[in-house]
Design an enzyme around this catalytic site. Structure first.
Site, short mmCIF file in Angstrom:
data_model
loop_
_atom_site.label_atom_id
_atom_site.label_comp_id
_atom_site.label_asym_id
_atom_site.label_seq_id
_atom_site.Cartn_x
_atom_site.Cartn_y
_atom_site.Cartn_z
N ASN A 110 9.53 8.57 5.18
CA ASN A 110 7.82 9.21 4.15
C ASN A 110 6.91 9.41 5.07
O ASN A 110 6.29 9.06 5.89
CB ASN A 110 7.46 8.05 2.92
N CYS A 147 -0.39 4.07 10.70
CA CYS A 147 0.51 4.71 9.52
C CYS A 147 0.85 5.95 10.73
O CYS A 147 0.09 6.42 11.51
CB CYS A 147 -0.25 5.30 8.50
N GLY A 206 7.27 -2.90 -1.35
CA GLY A 206 6.71 -1.30 -1.11
C GLY A 206 7.97 -0.42 -1.54
O GLY A 206 8.29 -0.24 -2.99
N GLY A 258 8.78 -4.93 4.70
CA GLY A 258 9.75 -4.51 5.02
C GLY A 258 11.12 -4.38 4.04
O GLY A 258 12.17 -5.44 4.62
N GLY A 259 11.46 -3.75 3.27
CA GLY A 259 13.00 -3.51 3.04
C GLY A 259 12.98 -4.93 1.83
O GLY A 259 14.17 -5.12 1.42
N LEU A 261 -1.40 10.38 3.79
CA LEU A 261 -2.55 9.61 3.35
C LEU A 261 -3.56 10.48 1.99
O LEU A 261 -3.80 9.81 2.59
CB LEU A 261 -2.68 8.93 4.65
N SER A 298 1.18 -1.49 0.46
CA SER A 298 -0.14 -0.25 0.03
C SER A 298 1.11 1.86 0.07
O SER A 298 1.75 1.32 0.49
CB SER A 298 -0.98 0.10 1.87
N LYS A 325 -3.32 -4.22 9.51
CA LYS A 325 -1.32 -3.97 9.43
C LYS A 325 -0.76 -3.22 11.10
O LYS A 325 -1.13 -2.13 10.73
CB LYS A 325 -1.61 -3.28 7.79
#
Ligand SMILES: Cc1cc2nc3c(=O)[nH]c(=O)nc-3n(C[C@H](O)[C@H](O)[C@H](O)COP(=O)(O)OP(=O)(O)OC[C@H]3O[C@@H](n4cnc5c(N)ncnc54)[C@H](O)[C@@H]3O)c2cc1C
Ligand SMILES: Cc1cc2nc3c(=O)[nH]c(=O)nc-3n(C[C@H](O)[C@H](O)[C@H](O)COP(=O)(O)OP(=O)(O)OC[C@H]3O[C@@H](n4cnc5c(N)ncnc54)[C@H](O)[C@@H]3O)c2cc1C
Ligand SMILES: Cc1cc2nc3c(=O)[nH]c(=O)nc-3n(C[C@H](O)[C@H](O)[C@H](O)COP(=O)(O)O)c2cc1C
Ligand SMILES: Cc1cc2nc3c(=O)[nH]c(=O)nc-3n(C[C@H](O)[C@H](O)[C@H](O)COP(=O)(O)O)c2cc1C
Ligand code: FES
Ligand code: FES
Lengths: 270, 305, 305, 270
Positions: B68, B129, B264, B242-243, B72, B20, B164
């Site tokens: 970041n 988030c 991502g 994650g990465g 949203l 996402s 999440k």
């Protein structure tokens, strides 16, 4: 459709202690690029630095037969990736994704084109000048830099028949001061019946001033904005520019896909 | 190798999912990757209403990572259904929606709207988030909050519900358990780590929101550890992330305990990553003679074996 | 620029401190750096008794970081006093000891022994090592545990007591407050992040202990955020660390709220880093006309100023 | 005292698709290095990869006048940093810290030296062979590799008067099999009155076998161990080797400062 190429460095020509022109073997990108588009470049393997960096396509390279062989980028060293680009060696590979973004609108004669470049903002105008020339559009390049030593490719533009108007901050070449002053004078002197299109690329303040000057004279203006870009493809929403939409409301617009060339009068300059 | 992944009643054709916020609404990438070849794509976070997000700069690069705080920005649930889903359906994309809310009611309402939309196969609940003040992480940082959001959404849809989780907690396994108890069909982890970069010349934070979420290879070893811990704690599937930057990394998450993986930040660096990941996983399966990718899930060997 | 740093009654000549476990016992570096030029050096973690630590491999590199699980191999408090302190004194080093324990009594006993040793100026309490089963982090992950260890040690010494906090918690500021309430003179943060790397070919963890602690530039943005949060929460000095590799990074921590900084992993990469850091900080002070480095502490400007 | 030099790459000579010899301008290191010592190298800027990597000092370079100009390293490509070293270009800078570690003990005549090298474990023996030759110590190099194509620098050792005993796993040169077999035969054939010193460097299993063979014949043996090293200076405790101490108890010893050259009989091989 953008293409990703592990492009071989064909040549690396330093122009000054900070500026260089890097030639990359990327024919498939060169073949479809249009003036104002950019590429996303990664000059290192590994994750530091992690992200690609956006660069305007500066020149389209051709071989003796006239076939496209690659592109160049004009880079100004300001940080880690531009340092890698400055130091790049012939034969090395550099990942190059493009062409990306919305290009300049290319006008038709008898409209006159005013290109307004500040510093490394010169980059998108080499191909634009060629495209204008191909359509027989007359053009002027308003080109400002800190000093004479940072005004590059003047002969390139002269050879295309582009009128040059130069300014330097230290007065070492052309007029002393900022580039918007001669633009303003030129626009003031033009009859309303003469069509003019203004294209601008450079520091944010210069572009805002150019856009406002254009509005003052009721002239259309396209600016190529520069935002920190994470992806260049519309995926990350990092590169937004606040723009007044058709609804009159200001929205954050992704400059990588709606731009980088955007109508200067719709941007909410601050 | 059989690459299919099962999440409740849902089957994904392979374990590769676009994370996402890192794949726009999917449609932006239709030129670059055949969307139908992905296990799924997760939409950008969707609230009920459109949001403009934070001012630029919204990202800053860090060593092997990026921060970041997009805030949203988004078009809201209804416009997503009307403007994006038709193309996603036409392209054969398997769509998971990332649902945000400032209240439990908003999570429920957005979930309900989206659950009835053809082509949407699961609901990922963004309770993690770090970049907005109201909502989100306030639920994800409390066990009760997590439980409440999940069970409320659970009641209004038969689609798989996938909270999440945030990594910004002491004991992520307890959050996994809380989600499982509340009826989650799977869990996604991790969201970004709350972090900060200061420009020493101006003393200002480098992104306009001040703080932001750290993603990318920098966080990978922590995320792998968390997936491994959650794998010990719950039975439901885990969507690990994650990465991840290559097939090796994806396999590391799967071996640690993820049933599927999300990508991502690496998609920003290489939007053509997807077929490479798939090939790499297939190649590994062949070399190691693994019949089903699911046979690899949670198979960490002991150090001294 | 006046570089001195005050921690309770203690004054350090500059804010640069060698982090525990990343500088041996200090004596190893005597050939490479003039120990008397450092603000302080923190010893490797010391228990009452000697320990052999974990089997190799003990470290593995990760993107912009490294995982370690040394397992606190060490010579114990008494041998440190007898074998290492004489040379450290002779070299003019300012020594902070990193005290470990499996019980509160052990923390107290080790602290008492070391506090009476000439040349030792402060006690850093390691309640945050993620790599050993007993002790350490079990205190650091609970507010009461943190409070109890600090107040117990507080009673037996007049030296500054500096608990070292773990970042593996939801709300590090509450731990900072707990430490302050218990009488800590300062806090150190952060220790490493619990993490894991798996070799996909063997499916074994890459380090023998299975999990380890992540340090290095990868964690810097998270550590900066935590220092900033703690600066808002407590008045006592903060010794900030996590991925500092140059003067810019050190200044980032100071601006975020650290009174002094510790350098760990970067010393492995460049053992000659110390004079470079000092020069870089001095140069910044000159360029920005800062009279005292302490004037920079916790001076983050608002993003939109 | 170790020195850190941003060393210019003087030359990069590939020996095979995986092995290369990199020459670095590091005279100050070359001037004080002794056989068996190593350098910690970083071949990239930035934090990925983050740490330096240990390499034995392979050769000492001298100019026409005989003055030291630098060192070489013999590198086998196995991962990210060795790939950067394989691809390094002349003129590039590589950080090089050294010399580090405890060197070999150099014996005196009439003791005979047996150097036992496996693969890239050849690296420390070029300078050792020269030092032995300078002392007129006779020596044999037992050198094993996968195939003939991975046996390097044979003439270098021949020219120094070193006896060569080669093995390859595929039998393409020398004896087929592992290098410990001919060593065992040689030691078995030597009268107890003949002094022998064994030096070994190579894969862990080979070194363990060599050390055990040496013990079987009651011969001293120094091995150069290879551990993942974080710092090379004793700071991180990553590089430990379990060794029986004088107290009869096994302790974890830092191989970067107590070694890399360690007495083979004290190591707890597993
Ligand atoms: C569409 C587009 C076209 C561009 N074309 C060119 C070009 O032709 N030639 C050229 O030299 N540059 C161009 N740029 C700018 C170029 O992308 C940046 O200079 C480059 O990303 C800097 O990378 P770095 O790693 O050297 O700097 P970093 O080390 O990443 O950053 C150094 C400093 O510059 C700031 N910075 C980084 N990127 C930007 C940015 N995009 N805008 C403002 N500040 C930034 C950082 O915050 C940091 O403070 C373009 C940018 C865009 C968006
Ligand atoms: C004292 C000493 C001297 C050395 N001399 C030489 C030499 O002269 N020439 C040479 O080619 N190599 C030498 N090595 C080994 C060399 O340091 C490693 O090959 C190198 O660090 C690998 O780096 P990389 O980034 O390419 O591999 P990475 O990408 O870091 O690792 C690749 C794989 O190799 C494993 N690995 C990494 N380092 C080691 C290690 N030290 N031991 C075992 N496995 C490891 C990793 O776990 C990983 O699985 C020496 C090592 C030591 C300790
Ligand atoms: C620019 C950006 C935007 C993101 N937006 C969202 C979002 O809207 N909803 C969400 O749940 N996660 C969001 N994330 C988190 C990612 O989905 C993912 O959890 C995280 O980035 C870790 O994965 P990665 O390291 O592969 O990027 C975002 C991440 C980035 C980098
Ligand atoms: C190899 C290694 C050993 C460490 N040992 C200790 C220790 O004994 N005690 C302690 O409090 N912290 C220890 N740490 C943590 C560091 O002191 C520091 O908190 C952490 O590494 C973050 O800083 P850095 O990123 O600058 O390394 C160790 C770190 C490393 C890398
Ligand atoms: S750069 Fe990612 S959306 Fe524009
Ligand atoms: S490599 Fe760091 S102690 Fe040996």
């Amino acid at each position: 459709m953008p293409i990703d190429i592990a492009a071989r460095v064909l040549a690396n020509r330093p122009l000054s202690s900070d500026y260089n022109v890097l030639a990359l073997a990327a024919p498939a990108i060169a073949a479809i690029a249009t003036p104002g588009q950019f590429v996303m470049v990664k000059a290192n393997a590994g994750a530091d630095p992690l992200l690609r960096r956006p660069f305007s396509i500066f020149e389209i390279l051709r071989d003796a037969r006239g076939d496209v062989t690659g592109i160049t980028i004009l880079s100004k060293r300001i940080g880690v990736s531009t340092s890698l680009i400055y130091d790049a060696r012939e034969g090395q590979r550099i990942d190059c994704l493009g062409p990306l973004g919305r290009p300049f609108t290319i006008v038709e004669p008898p409209t006159h084109a005013c290109m307004v470049a500040g510093g490394v903002g010169l980059a998108p105008f080499a191909t634009l000048a060629q495209a204008l020339r191909a359509r027989r559009v007359t053009s002027t390049l308003f080109y400002g830099a800190r000093s004479a030593a940072e005004l590059f490719y003047l002969d390139f533009f002269r050879d295309l028949g582009v009128e040059l108007l130069l300014t330097t901050e230290d007065g070492s070449l052309g007029e002393r001061g900022r580039i918007v002053a001669p633009l303003d004078r030129r626009l003031a002197g033009m009859p309303a019946s003469t069509g003019v299109m203004i294209y601008a690329c450079g520091p944010e303040g210069m572009m805002a001033a150019t856009a406002k000057t254009a509005m003052k004279y009721g002239r259309p203006c396209e600016v190529s904005v520069e935002r920190v870009m994470g992806c260049g493809l519309g995926g990350c929403y990092s590169c937004v520019v606040p723009m007044r939409g058709a609804d009159g409301v200001v929205h954050n617009v992704r400059s990588c896909i709606a731009g980088p060339v955007l109508p200067g009068d719709q941007i909410q300059w601050d | 190798m059989d690459l299919s992944v099962h999440i409740g009643a849902l089957t994904l054709k392979n374990p590769l999912i676009a994370a996402s916020g890192c794949f726009g609404y999917g449609v932006e990438y239709a030129d670059v990757v055949d969307l139908s070849t992905l296990g799924a794509i997760v939409s950008k976070g969707l609230f009920l209403k459109a949001r403009e997000g934070h001012a630029a700069p919204r990202i800053v690069e860090t060593p092997a990572g990026m921060l970041n705080a997009i805030g949203l920005q988004g078009i809201g649930a209804q416009r997503f259904i009307d403007e994006k889903m038709p193309e996603l359906r036409a392209r054969g994309a398997t769509v998971i929606v990332n649902v945000c809310g400032t209240t439990i009611d908003e999570y429920v309402e957005v979930s309900r709207m989206l659950a009835d939309t053809e082509g949407i196969v699961a609901i990922e609940l963004n309770i993690s988030c770090p970049n907005i003040k109201e909502g989100g992480i306030q639920f994800g940082c409390s066990l009760n909050g997590t439980f409440d959001v999940v069970s409320a959404v659970r009641k209004v849809t038969r689609l798989p519900v996938i909270p999440k989780l945030t990594p910004n907690v002491t004991d992520i396994a307890s959050f996994a358990r809380s989600a499982e108890e509340a009826g989650a069909d799977a869990i996604s982890l991790v969201n970004t780590f709350l972090a900060m970069v200061i420009d020493v010349e101006t003393r200002k934070p480098k992104i306009s929101n001040g703080m932001g979420g750290l993603s990318g290879p920098a966080i990978r070893p922590i995320a792998v550890r968390m997936v491994h811990e959650c794998r010990q704690a719950v039975k439901i599937p885990i969507l690990g992330m994650g990465g991840i930057t290559n097939a090796r990394d994806a396999l590391e998450f799967i071996i640690a305990g993820a049933n599927a993986v999300q990508i991502g930040t690496a998609n920003f660096v290489d939007p053509f990553i997807w077929p490479k990941l798939l090939d790499g996983i297939r190649d590994y399966g062949q070399r190691h003679n693994i019949a089903r990718v699911s046979d690899l899930v949670g198979t960490v060997a002991r150090s001294h074996d």
